[in-house]
Design a protein around this motif. Structure first.
Motif: not given
Length: 254
Positions: A164-175
């Motif tokens: 859940g912390a990194h979902l499709p379409g989100e930048p790899r190093r984003s919080v």
């Protein structure tokens, strides 16, 4: 009351126990800043050595997992997190107070792995993100470091799905956005054993595959259970747990 700060473990020594306040910060992040739920905590042995093997898709996986593990755990953390600008050095100091273990990704850092073994030999809990760098988080790639640790220690391995912390379409190093719902699923423990007469290098390869299958299967089952989607990006492993020589496995030969 313990007042002396934890130094960085040297020459494979055991890291200091996490200070209580560091666990408090981890729990505050997991349950205050984000909305984390924990599934399968009953699968974690209450006593004795245990080795957590977790997938890795987000920059926040480590700090949040530290806050939700049923037992305080010592995780391998890339050494770059402990050095650099003053703000980064402060983060490194805090990680040491949390009992975390720096690892040099440019080589198979034997001292870091030995520090993990020291924790397990003392009946403690330790954790590794076998995929190394952040990627899709499906645990399709598992390096040999955790398998070597599991073979050497005989500690039960508990697979962990961080979702859940990194979902499709989100930048790899984003919080992840604050208060997002996150899920941490602890699977049933398993033990990696070396069969008598099997050469060390073969035993290590077999152990790597066993960890990969168990962790990947647990992540996929957890995705179906929670309805979470993984991101689409992939990245090469960069943790540098290294390919261990066959003599590093009990019974192995050069």
């Amino acid at each position: 009351m313990r007042l002396r700060p934890n130094p960085a473990p040297a020459d494979g020594s055991r890291p200091g126990e996490p200070f209580a306040w560091t666990r408090g910060v981890g729990k505050l992040l997991a349950h205050g800043a984000w909305n984390s739920r924990v599934l399968g905590a009953e699968n974690v042995p209450a006593t004795g050595p245990v080795l957590f093997a977790a997938n890795h898709a987000s920059i926040m996986d480590g700090p949040l997992l530290f806050g939700v593990t049923p037992r305080p755990a010592h995780f391998l953390v890339k050494k770059e997190m402990f050095e650099g600008a003053p703000a980064k050095r402060f983060v490194g100091w805090a990680l040491l107070q949390a009992g975390q273990i720096p690892i040099d990704r440019s080589r198979g850092d034997r001292d870091a792995l030995q520090s993990v073994l020291a924790v397990l030999a003392d009946g403690g809990a330790a954790g590794v993100f076998p995929e190394g760098t952040r990627g899709r988080g499906d645990a399709a790639s598992v390096r040999s470091g955790i398998a070597w640790i599991a073979l050497q220690s005989g500690a039960p391995v508990v697979p962990v799905a961080c979702l859940g912390a990194h979902l499709p379409g989100e930048p790899r190093r984003s919080v992840p956005p604050l208060r997002r719902k996150l899920t941490f699923c602890f699977g049933e423990p398993f033990t990696v054993l070396k069969e008598p007469g099997v050469p060390g290098r073969v035993a290590l390869a077999n152990a790597v595959e066993q960890v990969r299958v168990k962790l990947s299967g647990h992540v996929l089952d957890s995705l179906q259970r929670t309805g979470t989607r993984l991101p689409d990006d992939e990245a090469a492993d960069e943790l540098g747990l290294g390919e261990m020589a066959s003599d590093d496995v009990p019974g192995g030969t050069r």
